[in-house]
Design a protein around this motif. Structure first.
Motif, PDB file in Angstrom:
ATOM      1  N   GLU A  27       0.812  -1.218   0.000  1.00 50.76           N
ATOM      2  CA  GLU A  27       0.000   0.000   0.000  1.00 50.76           C
ATOM      3  C   GLU A  27       0.846   1.268   0.000  1.00 50.76           C
ATOM      4  OE1 GLU A  27      -3.485   0.779   0.178  1.00 50.76           O
ATOM      5  OE2 GLU A  27      -3.644  -1.223  -0.691  1.00 50.76           O
ATOM      6  N   ASN A  28       1.933   1.268   0.761  1.00 44.54           N
ATOM      7  CA  ASN A  28       2.714   2.493   0.902  1.00 44.54           C
ATOM      8  C   ASN A  28       3.471   2.877  -0.370  1.00 44.54           C
ATOM      9  OD1 ASN A  28       4.390   0.203   1.317  1.00 44.54           O
ATOM     10  ND2 ASN A  28       5.942   1.467   2.304  1.00 44.54           N
ATOM     11  N   LEU A  29       3.537   1.951  -1.344  1.00 42.20           N
ATOM     12  CA  LEU A  29       4.214   2.250  -2.604  1.00 42.20           C
ATOM     13  C   LEU A  29       3.240   2.620  -3.716  1.00 42.20           C
ATOM     14  CD1 LEU A  29       6.886  -0.613  -2.662  1.00 42.20           C
ATOM     15  CD2 LEU A  29       7.207   1.759  -1.962  1.00 42.20           C
ATOM     16  N   LEU A  30       1.949   2.571  -3.411  1.00 41.85           N
ATOM     17  CA  LEU A  30       0.929   2.823  -4.430  1.00 41.85           C
ATOM     18  C   LEU A  30       0.408   4.248  -4.354  1.00 41.85           C
ATOM     19  CD1 LEU A  30      -1.168  -0.467  -4.101  1.00 41.85           C
ATOM     20  CD2 LEU A  30       0.645   0.027  -5.765  1.00 41.85           C
ATOM     21  N   THR A  31       0.242   4.863  -5.533  1.00 38.45           N
ATOM     22  CA  THR A  31      -0.381   6.178  -5.595  1.00 38.45           C
ATOM     23  C   THR A  31      -1.893   6.013  -5.573  1.00 38.45           C
ATOM     24  OG1 THR A  31      -0.506   6.187  -8.014  1.00 38.45           O
ATOM     25  CG2 THR A  31       1.558   6.973  -7.020  1.00 38.45           C
ATOM     26  N   GLU A  32      -2.603   7.117  -5.418  1.00 39.50           N
ATOM     27  CA  GLU A  32      -4.065   7.058  -5.455  1.00 39.50           C
ATOM     28  C   GLU A  32      -4.542   6.591  -6.820  1.00 39.50           C
ATOM     29  OE1 GLU A  32      -6.209   7.362  -2.975  1.00 39.50           O
ATOM     30  OE2 GLU A  32      -4.413   7.506  -1.718  1.00 39.50           O
ATOM     31  N   GLU A  33      -3.821   6.979  -7.865  1.00 36.07           N
ATOM     32  CA  GLU A  33      -4.168   6.552  -9.218  1.00 36.07           C
ATOM     33  C   GLU A  33      -3.971   5.040  -9.363  1.00 36.07           C
ATOM     34  OE1 GLU A  33      -3.115   7.675 -13.887  1.00 36.07           O
ATOM     35  OE2 GLU A  33      -2.186   8.791 -12.238  1.00 36.07           O
ATOM     36  N   ASP A  34      -2.882   4.524  -8.762  1.00 35.23           N
ATOM     37  CA  ASP A  34      -2.637   3.076  -8.779  1.00 35.23           C
ATOM     38  C   ASP A  34      -3.790   2.339  -8.113  1.00 35.23           C
ATOM     39  OD1 ASP A  34      -0.153   3.449  -9.957  1.00 35.23           O
ATOM     40  OD2 ASP A  34       0.959   3.328  -8.057  1.00 35.23           O
ATOM     41  N   LYS A  35      -4.186   2.821  -6.943  1.00 38.82           N
ATOM     42  CA  LYS A  35      -5.249   2.163  -6.177  1.00 38.82           C
ATOM     43  C   LYS A  35      -6.561   2.161  -6.937  1.00 38.82           C
ATOM     44  CE  LYS A  35      -3.117   3.387  -1.752  1.00 38.82           C
ATOM     45  NZ  LYS A  35      -3.210   4.239  -0.541  1.00 38.82           N
ATOM     46  N   LEU A  36      -6.858   3.269  -7.628  1.00 47.29           N
ATOM     47  CA  LEU A  36      -8.079   3.360  -8.418  1.00 47.29           C
ATOM     48  C   LEU A  36      -8.045   2.346  -9.564  1.00 47.29           C
ATOM     49  CD1 LEU A  36     -10.761   4.799  -8.970  1.00 47.29           C
ATOM     50  CD2 LEU A  36      -9.490   6.482 -10.328  1.00 47.29           C
ATOM     51  N   PHE A  37      -6.900   2.236 -10.225  1.00 48.16           N
ATOM     52  CA  PHE A  37      -6.758   1.299 -11.338  1.00 48.16           C
ATOM     53  C   PHE A  37      -6.899  -0.142 -10.847  1.00 48.16           C
ATOM     54  CE2 PHE A  37      -3.959  -1.337 -14.086  1.00 48.16           C
ATOM     55  CZ  PHE A  37      -4.680  -1.219 -15.270  1.00 48.16           C
ATOM     56  N   LEU A  38      -6.295  -0.454  -9.720  1.00 42.26           N
ATOM     57  CA  LEU A  38      -6.395  -1.805  -9.164  1.00 42.26           C
ATOM     58  C   LEU A  38      -7.824  -2.132  -8.753  1.00 42.26           C
ATOM     59  CD1 LEU A  38      -3.142  -1.923  -6.996  1.00 42.26           C
ATOM     60  CD2 LEU A  38      -3.602  -3.239  -9.068  1.00 42.26           C
ATOM     61  N   SER A  39      -8.512  -1.140  -8.240  1.00 40.33           N
ATOM     62  CA  SER A  39      -9.909  -1.338  -7.860  1.00 40.33           C
ATOM     63  C   SER A  39     -10.755  -1.685  -9.082  1.00 40.33           C
ATOM     64  CB  SER A  39     -10.438  -0.070  -7.179  1.00 40.33           C
ATOM     65  OG  SER A  39     -11.795  -0.216  -6.854  1.00 40.33           O
ATOM     66  N   LYS A  40     -10.483  -1.009 -10.197  1.00 35.98           N
ATOM     67  CA  LYS A  40     -11.217  -1.285 -11.445  1.00 35.98           C
ATOM     68  C   LYS A  40     -10.903  -2.705 -11.930  1.00 35.98           C
ATOM     69  CE  LYS A  40     -11.595   3.472 -13.131  1.00 35.98           C
ATOM     70  NZ  LYS A  40     -11.163   4.439 -14.188  1.00 35.98           N
ATOM     71  N   LEU A  41      -9.632  -3.111 -11.833  1.00 36.33           N
ATOM     72  CA  LEU A  41      -9.257  -4.447 -12.249  1.00 36.33           C
ATOM     73  C   LEU A  41      -9.987  -5.520 -11.439  1.00 36.33           C
ATOM     74  CD1 LEU A  41      -5.365  -4.273 -12.789  1.00 36.33           C
ATOM     75  CD2 LEU A  41      -7.133  -4.409 -14.533  1.00 36.33           C
ATOM     76  N   LYS A  42     -10.065  -5.288 -10.135  1.00 38.13           N
ATOM     77  CA  LYS A  42     -10.745  -6.246  -9.254  1.00 38.13           C
ATOM     78  C   LYS A  42     -12.224  -6.343  -9.599  1.00 38.13           C
ATOM     79  CE  LYS A  42      -7.537  -5.645  -5.385  1.00 38.13           C
ATOM     80  NZ  LYS A  42      -7.327  -5.044  -4.040  1.00 38.13           N
ATOM     81  N   GLN A  43     -12.844  -5.184  -9.922  1.00 44.32           N
ATOM     82  CA  GLN A  43     -14.255  -5.172 -10.300  1.00 44.32           C
ATOM     83  C   GLN A  43     -14.474  -5.938 -11.607  1.00 44.32           C
ATOM     84  OE1 GLN A  43     -15.509  -1.063 -10.401  1.00 44.32           O
ATOM     85  NE2 GLN A  43     -15.182  -0.781  -8.202  1.00 44.32           N
ATOM     86  N   GLU A  44     -13.559  -5.748 -12.569  1.00 45.23           N
ATOM     87  CA  GLU A  44     -13.675  -6.434 -13.852  1.00 45.23           C
ATOM     88  C   GLU A  44     -13.556  -7.945 -13.645  1.00 45.23           C
ATOM     89  OE1 GLU A  44     -10.647  -4.871 -16.370  1.00 45.23           O
ATOM     90  OE2 GLU A  44     -11.493  -2.856 -16.423  1.00 45.23           O
ATOM     91  N   LYS A  45     -12.649  -8.344 -12.764  1.00 42.83           N
ATOM     92  CA  LYS A  45     -12.432  -9.770 -12.514  1.00 42.83           C
ATOM     93  C   LYS A  45     -13.632 -10.414 -11.848  1.00 42.83           C
ATOM     94  CE  LYS A  45      -8.886 -12.910 -10.783  1.00 42.83           C
ATOM     95  NZ  LYS A  45      -7.592 -13.036 -10.084  1.00 42.83           N
TER      96      LYS A  45
END
Length: 245
Positions: free
Chosen positions: A226-244
């Motif tokens: 978490e500490n290495l992720l930007t807010e943009e990274d977290k948003l993108f990962l959230s979208k990936l999880k939703q798609e999956k």
């Protein structure tokens, strides 16, 4: 960097050290290798380096005397205090972070074991580090030391032609590396992503970051911190999880 390797089988290293990047590093005087057969230091009249384990059991155990004497002979000629690395399946798992740490050293000594194991006094009174390249057993420490040497050597400034080459490697950034493409643009109907042909370095950088994130969450989600992720990274990962889902 000077690297001494204590081994019963020095010829195993000849091909590895005389090809590719490691050969070029030696030609540039960035690396110096010294192979030491610790059998030469045995005081036994038959030059034995192992013996039966106290308490019984299968296999033979490496004796402390030849290895202690070999290491001490090498250390006497060293201008700096070396790191003494014991190749051992029980050791600390070798990682890119460890490779980066070791690349800062001036002198490394590798001890390659064989047979059933080491006399415990080698482990507790001689080695500064115990390293393992994975949860499996090899016939000796030679192959493991080659892997670690290659990983460390490429991080020494000047060894790679382009110093930036390793900075985006998998694990160096905390993520797996993004996909790469080269010519031709269209190979058997398989095309290079348009963004890589755009010349827009900002968009290319964003694409590469997202692909690194995608590859990491699909293959090695344990690497995400978490500490290495930007807010943009977290948003993108959230979208990936939703798609999956």
């Amino acid at each position: 960097m000077k690297i001494d390797i204590l081994t019963l089988f020095p010829r195993m290293f000849e091909g590895v050290f005389n090809e590719s990047i490691l050969k070029k590093a030696q030609e540039k005087s960035l690396l110096r290798f010294n192979l030491v057969n610790y059998r030469d230091y045995s005081l036994n009249k038959h030059h034995k380096v192992d013996d039966y384990p106290y308490g019984g059991g299968a296999g033979m155990v490496l004796s402390p005397q030849p290895i202690f004497d070999a290491v001490e002979a090498v250390v006497r000629t060293s201008k700096t205090k070396p790191r003494i690395l014991l190749m051992c399946p029980q050791g600390e798992p070798f990682t890119q972070k460890k490779a980066e740490e070791l690349s800062e050293e001036k002198h490394l000594i590798f001890i390659c074991g064989h047979y059933e194991g080491y006399d415990e006094r080698i482990r507790t009174h001689l080695a500064t580090d115990e390293l393992s390249i994975g949860d499996f057993i090899l016939t000796g420490g030679e192959l493991a030391s080659m892997v670690i040497i290659d990983s460390v050597a490429r991080l020494i400034p000047g060894v790679l032609g382009n110093q930036a080459s390793h900075q985006q490697d998998s694990y160096s950034t905390g993520l797996l590396e993004h996909p790469h493409y080269t010519r031709p643009q269209d190979f058997r109907g398989m095309k290079v992503p348009e963004v890589l042909l755009s010349g827009d370095h900002k968009k290319i950088g964003e694409w590469r970051r997202k692909e690194s994130l995608r590859r990491t969450i699909e293959r090695r989600p344990d690497l995400l911190k978490e500490n290495l992720l930007t807010e943009e990274d977290k948003l993108f990962l959230s979208k990936l999880k939703q798609e999956k889902s």
